[in-house]
Design a protein around this motif. Structure first.
Motif, PDB file in Angstrom:
ATOM      1  N   GLN A   1       1.185   5.790  -1.320  1.00  0.00           N
ATOM      2  CA  GLN A   1       0.722   7.025  -1.931  1.00  0.00           C
ATOM      3  C   GLN A   1       1.901   7.649  -2.651  1.00  0.00           C
ATOM      4  O   GLN A   1       2.920   7.940  -2.033  1.00  0.00           O
ATOM      5  CB  GLN A   1       0.176   7.996  -0.882  1.00  0.00           C
ATOM      6  CG  GLN A   1      -1.165   7.591  -0.303  1.00  0.00           C
ATOM      7  CD  GLN A   1      -1.705   8.623   0.671  1.00  0.00           C
ATOM      8  OE1 GLN A   1      -0.942   9.404   1.237  1.00  0.00           O
ATOM      9  NE2 GLN A   1      -3.004   8.634   0.877  1.00  0.00           N
TER      10      GLN A   1
ATOM     11  N   ALA B   1       0.920   7.039 -11.214  1.00  0.00           N
ATOM     12  CA  ALA B   1      -0.286   6.649 -10.492  1.00  0.00           C
ATOM     13  C   ALA B   1      -1.020   7.917 -10.052  1.00  0.00           C
ATOM     14  O   ALA B   1      -0.400   8.931  -9.743  1.00  0.00           O
ATOM     15  CB  ALA B   1       0.065   5.796  -9.277  1.00  0.00           C
TER      16      ALA B   1
ATOM     17  N   SER C   1       0.842  -1.192   0.000  1.00  0.00           N
ATOM     18  CA  SER C   1       0.000   0.000   0.000  1.00  0.00           C
ATOM     19  C   SER C   1       0.878   1.243   0.000  1.00  0.00           C
ATOM     20  O   SER C   1       1.836   1.326   0.770  1.00  0.00           O
ATOM     21  CB  SER C   1      -0.917   0.010   1.222  1.00  0.00           C
ATOM     22  OG  SER C   1      -1.752  -1.130   1.238  1.00  0.00           O
TER      23      SER C   1
ATOM     24  N   LEU D   1      -2.437  -3.136 -10.126  1.00  0.00           N
ATOM     25  CA  LEU D   1      -2.559  -1.917  -9.338  1.00  0.00           C
ATOM     26  C   LEU D   1      -4.034  -1.662  -9.088  1.00  0.00           C
ATOM     27  O   LEU D   1      -4.799  -1.454 -10.032  1.00  0.00           O
ATOM     28  CB  LEU D   1      -1.926  -0.733 -10.072  1.00  0.00           C
ATOM     29  CG  LEU D   1      -1.949   0.604  -9.341  1.00  0.00           C
ATOM     30  CD1 LEU D   1      -1.097   0.539  -8.079  1.00  0.00           C
ATOM     31  CD2 LEU D   1      -1.473   1.730 -10.252  1.00  0.00           C
ATOM     32  N   ASP D   2      -4.422  -1.706  -7.819  1.00  0.00           N
ATOM     33  CA  ASP D   2      -5.826  -1.537  -7.425  1.00  0.00           C
ATOM     34  C   ASP D   2      -6.736  -2.524  -8.163  1.00  0.00           C
ATOM     35  O   ASP D   2      -7.868  -2.191  -8.548  1.00  0.00           O
ATOM     36  CB  ASP D   2      -6.280  -0.095  -7.696  1.00  0.00           C
ATOM     37  CG  ASP D   2      -5.451   0.919  -6.928  1.00  0.00           C
ATOM     38  OD1 ASP D   2      -4.992   0.588  -5.816  1.00  0.00           O
ATOM     39  OD2 ASP D   2      -5.225   2.034  -7.451  1.00  0.00           O
TER      40      ASP D   2
ATOM     41  N   GLU E   1      -4.537   6.781  -2.153  1.00  0.00           N
ATOM     42  CA  GLU E   1      -3.928   5.520  -1.739  1.00  0.00           C
ATOM     43  C   GLU E   1      -4.098   4.458  -2.819  1.00  0.00           C
ATOM     44  O   GLU E   1      -5.155   4.356  -3.453  1.00  0.00           O
ATOM     45  CB  GLU E   1      -4.564   5.042  -0.435  1.00  0.00           C
ATOM     46  CG  GLU E   1      -4.031   3.709   0.056  1.00  0.00           C
ATOM     47  CD  GLU E   1      -4.721   3.245   1.321  1.00  0.00           C
ATOM     48  OE1 GLU E   1      -4.621   2.045   1.653  1.00  0.00           O
ATOM     49  OE2 GLU E   1      -5.382   4.083   1.973  1.00  0.00           O
ATOM     50  N   HIS E   2      -3.059   3.651  -3.023  1.00  0.00           N
ATOM     51  CA  HIS E   2      -3.079   2.578  -4.021  1.00  0.00           C
ATOM     52  C   HIS E   2      -2.562   1.289  -3.395  1.00  0.00           C
ATOM     53  O   HIS E   2      -1.815   1.318  -2.414  1.00  0.00           O
ATOM     54  CB  HIS E   2      -2.216   2.927  -5.235  1.00  0.00           C
ATOM     55  CG  HIS E   2      -2.627   4.181  -5.937  1.00  0.00           C
ATOM     56  ND1 HIS E   2      -3.709   4.236  -6.780  1.00  0.00           N
ATOM     57  CD2 HIS E   2      -2.101   5.431  -5.882  1.00  0.00           C
ATOM     58  CE1 HIS E   2      -3.825   5.466  -7.247  1.00  0.00           C
ATOM     59  NE2 HIS E   2      -2.870   6.211  -6.726  1.00  0.00           N
ATOM     60  N   THR E   3      -2.963   0.172  -3.983  1.00  0.00           N
ATOM     61  CA  THR E   3      -2.454  -1.134  -3.570  1.00  0.00           C
ATOM     62  C   THR E   3      -1.835  -1.828  -4.772  1.00  0.00           C
ATOM     63  O   THR E   3      -2.505  -2.086  -5.775  1.00  0.00           O
ATOM     64  CB  THR E   3      -3.567  -2.015  -2.987  1.00  0.00           C
ATOM     65  OG1 THR E   3      -4.117  -1.376  -1.834  1.00  0.00           O
ATOM     66  CG2 THR E   3      -3.009  -3.377  -2.581  1.00  0.00           C
TER      67      THR E   3
END
Length: 221
Positions: free
Chosen positions: A104, A162, A102, A125-126, A166-168
């Motif tokens: 940013q 990106a 996770s 990604l997400d 927030e991204h995963t």
């Protein structure tokens, strides 16, 4: 302040945790401490503790595979290795094992080990494919870790541009292998998050400086 004014900076460390050496009170460094000599916490200790507990998503910086923002799924193995970043990494050869990270930031690079027999990592990604990466027959984005020569601390670009928030990022050991590879083993050493692209190596300025120094040496001689 650092994130706003120093976007090039990575991880910050607290150097002065506890006073050692009977420093007198008339010296400035006497007052820069998180705990007293008897380990009684100062207010700064509790302030840092509160911020750390709220820091559940990483910002720009370099993060080891043991960071709380990195979650493992499957049978990853911890390996102690002096050549690794942080002297350790995790590896798996089991297709389907994955790691979620996770963050940013705009860009993410994987720090890994590459060698001729290394495997393939599926990258999402997400929950979606990642722009700029290769796609397999099923349309999944991936990176091959196989390389002709052994490379420790190799940098593999994963995410570029990106969006905000927030991204995963999820990396999964693939069942398929690169054409030249003989195994599915993949190594995760660290992640680097940045807001901007890494500047190119200053080849021309460096060459100019070397020529200038050589000319100065010749003139002095």
């Amino acid at each position: 302040m650092a994130r706003r004014d120093w976007p090039w900076a990575g991880v910050f460390m607290i150097w002065y945790f506890r006073q050692v050496g009977n420093i007198p009170t008339d010296r400035a460094d006497y007052y820069f401490r998180m705990v007293d000599p008897d380990f009684t916490p100062r207010p700064i200790y509790f302030a840092v503790q509160d911020v750390a507990e709220d820091q559940d998503v990483t910002g720009p910086g370099l993060y080891q595979e043991t960071n709380p923002a990195v979650e493992r799924y499957g049978r990853w193995t911890d390996v102690i290795d002096e050549t690794a970043m942080g002297k350790a990494y995790v590896q798996s050869a089991q297709p389907g094992d994955s790691i979620a990270f996770s963050f940013q930031g705009a860009h993410v690079d994987l720090i890994t080990r590459r060698w001729p027999g290394a495997g393939r990592l599926l990258v999402s990604l997400d929950g979606h494919t990642v722009s700029g990466l290769k796609r397999d027959a099923s349309g999944r984005s991936y990176v091959d870790l196989a390389e002709a020569a052994m490379q420790d601390r190799a940098r593999v670009p994963l995410v570029r541009q990106a969006g905000p928030g927030e991204h995963t990022l999820r990396l999964t050991v693939a069942e398929a292998t690169p054409p030249q590879a003989s195994e599915t083993t993949c190594i995760i050493d660290a992640f680097e998050v940045r807001e901007a692209e890494r500047p190119p190596f200053p080849t021309i300025p460096l060459a100019t400086a070397v020529v200038g120094l050589g000319l100065d040496a010749w003139l002095l001689w």
